[in-house]
Enzyme design. Structure first.
Site, short mmCIF file in Angstrom:
data_model
loop_
_atom_site.label_atom_id
_atom_site.label_comp_id
_atom_site.label_asym_id
_atom_site.label_seq_id
_atom_site.Cartn_x
_atom_site.Cartn_y
_atom_site.Cartn_z
CG HIS A 143 68.73 -30.03 -3.84
ND1 HIS A 143 68.77 -28.76 -4.35
CD2 HIS A 143 69.60 -30.04 -2.80
CE1 HIS A 143 69.63 -28.04 -3.65
NE2 HIS A 143 70.16 -28.78 -2.72
CE LYS A 212 86.61 -38.19 -7.70
NZ LYS A 212 87.19 -39.21 -6.85
CG PHE A 213 77.94 -33.56 -4.63
CD1 PHE A 213 77.52 -34.49 -3.70
CD2 PHE A 213 77.06 -32.56 -5.02
CE1 PHE A 213 76.25 -34.42 -3.17
CE2 PHE A 213 75.80 -32.48 -4.49
CZ PHE A 213 75.39 -33.41 -3.56
CB ALA A 215 80.09 -36.99 -11.48
CG HIS A 432 74.90 -25.52 3.23
ND1 HIS A 432 74.68 -26.79 3.68
CD2 HIS A 432 74.63 -25.54 1.91
CE1 HIS A 432 74.31 -27.55 2.67
NE2 HIS A 432 74.27 -26.82 1.59
CG ASP A 487 71.90 -30.59 0.63
OD1 ASP A 487 71.22 -30.23 -0.34
OD2 ASP A 487 73.09 -30.27 0.80
CG ASP A 488 71.68 -33.49 -2.33
OD1 ASP A 488 70.96 -33.24 -3.30
OD2 ASP A 488 72.53 -32.70 -1.89
C1 LIG Z 1 77.63 -29.27 2.84
O1 LIG Z 1 78.50 -28.74 1.91
C2 LIG Z 1 78.22 -29.07 0.58
C3 LIG Z 1 79.24 -28.44 -0.28
O2 LIG Z 1 79.07 -27.10 -0.50
C4 LIG Z 1 76.84 -28.64 0.18
O3 LIG Z 1 76.55 -28.97 -1.15
C5 LIG Z 1 75.88 -29.29 1.05
O4 LIG Z 1 74.61 -28.88 0.71
C6 LIG Z 1 76.21 -28.95 2.48
N1 LIG Z 1 75.29 -29.67 3.25
C7 LIG Z 1 74.77 -29.21 4.36
C8 LIG Z 1 73.72 -30.03 4.91
O5 LIG Z 1 75.13 -28.20 4.92
ZN LIG Z 2 71.44 -28.19 -1.19
#
Ligand SMILES: *[C@@H]1O[C@H](CO)[C@@H](O)[C@H](O)[C@H]1NC(C)=O
Ligand SMILES: [Zn+2]
Ligand SMILES: *[C@@H]1O[C@H](CO)[C@@H](O)[C@H](O)[C@H]1NC(C)=O
Ligand SMILES: *[C@@H]1O[C@H](CO)[C@@H](O)[C@H](O)[C@H]1NC(C)=O
Length: 583
Positions: A143, A212-213, A215, A432, A487-488
């Site tokens: 993201h 929480k995530f 936030a 995922h 992802d983040d």
């Molecule tokens: C893991 O699960 C979280 C919760 O849904 C999601 O936001 C996240 O992107 C997932 N990460 C991966 C790398 O699969």
């Molecule tokens: Zn994602």
């Protein structure tokens, strides 16, 4: 007094200057966006209508143009297919059959490794120059708003507190507020700021708590900073977000072999969002040859509805898709959007999948224009409508020689397995796919179709499943089409090279061989939305061929032995399937 000085390589002299002035005239900017190229024009433009949530391309007689008719996928067809899939995944004997085949694939792979590990290694060694570091890897799921790590964001904020203290950064109750005042109100000085204070990193309190995530996206637990620094549409026109992103892009360019597909947001609250986003990208020149952009659409109907921002579900679809159809129909209607879309490779659907769904998607669910419920429509409803629109949109764009968009939603991270069924029926690949481990029939179908799955085990470590239980190594053994993504990085990673960190941890925890890692990297390129000619450069001219013919070990560093094993295993499964049809 202290002077900053530098040697200028253009005019060959030593220059003294204050920190910020440039030394000599900057080079003319490169025209990344084709601003000097005239927009294409087309002899026919169609009328755009809408029916039951799908944009229609209409000819002069007011009917759907014949060429595009096959691309209208009806809701009934989608629901029929969904029902068929649900029957399949709950069928007992079929479940056992798929479970056994998958187990067989897993064990077969282990045998392959026992027999051929050394040969694979030998083949890799005999390729000159190429190693894991200099093969192409694409971060297929990241993201943009959290693509920098926390230290990077902190350094950036500190720099701005010093150099732009007097810049007006937002307007509150009609009063203009400067950067300095924002931080004074928060009671923070540049010196005080630390990574701990920024508090964006995921911690152990977050397991199973998506609320929480979200936030955590707010630095210092304060949405003001998020508003100022990581938004494209704010008082400073997304200037800071563009600057920090450009630093991320330049880091990527330095690493050369790492590419990414960052997600930018479109919400569907108003029609001009696309134009604003395109304008932001072009005016700040947020461009890199290492990046293709994806656009993420959060599933937030219920929130907009509660705030009375929209009347019904169709408004969201209209805001998201109509500009895309308009710009395809007539590029001069949105010139900047036309140019921006050339570097967009697909759409993503995002939100917390674990939220309870109060509404069912079946034949009685209201059409989008009549959907006025206060509850959010279910996941499959969102996905179907995005899919139905994108299918037609892509047919339209293809007919005009424009690039097309892939639907690559977040899917199967949590929530009901129906999400995976909807993803399977509609999408090019998913992010995922954790829940596939509970549904052998679907997992086997994902294998047979080689549908892409972008997995981010570090991210899931914090949120839904702990690292060592993540199914990635199992999927990889079975031969599913998986790639690794971050992802983040803002929440989960510590270093500048987040993707390498992800690979490194996976390799250590699961004892991945160099061959496994190169296979993951090759999958990531295949799953990505980079252009064909770029993929040819990275993977070899015949990368689309099946089996060994499609592999160029001098570019991918994946040994032919591995590729031919995968191919033979697949042919075996298909042969076996057709033999056991009577079961
Ligand atoms: C893991 O699960 C979280 C919760 O849904 C999601 O936001 C996240 O992107 C997932 N990460 C991966 C790398 O699969
Ligand atoms: Zn994602
Ligand atoms: C397509 O976009 C239109 C807006 O133009 C929207 O009304 C419609 O619901 C969308 N259809 C699908 C299938 O997503
Ligand atoms: C993996 O999935 C992508 C789509 O996400 C697809 O283009 C690619 O061909 C798949 N890989 C293989 C080996 O089939």
């Amino acid at each position: 007094m202290w002077h900053a000085w530098r040697f200028c390589y253009v005019c060959k002299s030593v220059l003294f200057s204050a920190a910020n002035t440039s030394f000599h005239p900057p080079e003319p900017p490169v025209d990344h966006w084709g601003l000097d190229t005239p927009l294409p024009t087309f002899p026919v433009t169609y009328t755009l209508g809408r029916k039951h949530g799908v944009t229609q391309i209409l000819g002069e007689d007011g009917k759907v143009v014949e060429t595009f008719r096959p691309y209208y996928i009806s809701k009934d067809k989608f629901l029929k297919d969904t029902e068929r899939m649900i029957t399949m995944i709950t069928d007992g004997p079929l479940k056992s059959f798929c479970y056994r085949r998958l187990k067989y694939l897993e064990n077969k792979f282990q045998l392959h490794v026992l027999l051929n590990e050394l040969r694979e290694l030998h083949e890799q060694k005999s390729v000159p120059h190429r190693d894991f570091y200099n093969i192409r890897k694409v971060d297929t799921h990241i993201h943009a708003a959290s693509s920098m790590n926390q230290k990077h964001l902190l350094r950036f904020i500190k720099k701005k507190m010093k150099t732009e203290a007097d810049t007006v950064v937002l307007e509150k109750n009609g009063r203009k507020v400067t950067m300095h005042e924002v931080f004074t109100n928060l009671g923070i000085t540049a010196y005080d700021m630390s990574v701990d204070m920024l508090d964006v990193h995921a911690d152990r309190n977050m397991f199973h708590r998506f609320d929480k995530f979200n936030a955590k996206y707010n630095p210092v637990g304060e949405s003001t900073l998020r508003e100022i620094f990581i938004k494209t549409d704010n008082y400073v026109n997304g200037k800071y977000f563009a600057e920090v992103l450009k630093e991320v892009l330049s880091d990527l360019e330095d690493s050369k072999y790492q590419q990414a597909e960052p997600r930018l947001s479109i919400y569907g609250r108003s029609k001009d969002e696309w134009d604003k986003l395109a304008k932001w990208a072009i005016s700040h020149d947020v461009w890199s040859s290492n990046v293709m952009w994806m656009v993420q659409i959060p599933r937030l109907y219920d929130i907009y509805k509660a705030k009375n921002m929209i009347k019904n579900f169709d408004v969201i679809l209209d805001n998201i898709f109509t500009p895309l159809f308009e710009v395809t129909n007539d590029p001069s209607s949105h010139p900047e959007l036309y140019r921006f879309l050339q570097v967009v490779s697909g759409l993503d659907s995002v939100d917390d999948e674990s939220k309870h769904e109060y509404v069912q998607f079946d034949r009685t669910t209201a059409q989008p224009e009549n959907y006025v419920d206060s509850e959010n429509p279910p996941y499959s409803y969102y996905l179907y409508y995005m899919y139905a629109n994108i299918t037609v949109l892509n047919a339209f764009r293809r007919s005009r020689g424009m690039n097309t968009f892939a639907l690559r939603p977040h899917c199967g991270e949590a929530g009901h397995v129906n999400h995976l069924v909807a993803g399977y029926l509609t999408s090019e690949s998913i992010s995922h796919g954790l829940l596939l481990r509970k549904v052998p029939v679907l997992q086997y179908l994902f294998y047979l179709t080689q549908m892409g799955i972008a997995m981010s085990p570090l991210s899931n470590n914090s949120l839904f499943i702990s690292y060592n239980r993540n199914p990635l190594p199992e999927y990889l053994m079975k031969g599913l089409n998986v790639s690794l993504s971050t992802d983040d990085p803002l929440q989960f990673h510590f270093t500048k090279e987040a993707l390498m960190e992800e690979f490194s941890i996976a390799a250590q925890v699961w004892k991945l061989s160099s061959c496994d890692m190169c296979e993951l990297a090759r999958n990531s390129v295949l799953q990505s939305g980079f252009e064909d000619k770029v993929k040819i450069h990275w993977l070899g001219p015949s990368y689309r061929e099946e089996g060994v013919t499609g592999n160029d070990v001098s570019r991918t560093n994946v040994p032919d032995i591995r590729v031919s094993y995968r191919y033979e295993a697949m042919v075996d499964e298909l042969t076996n399937l057709f033999r056991t049809k009577h079961l």
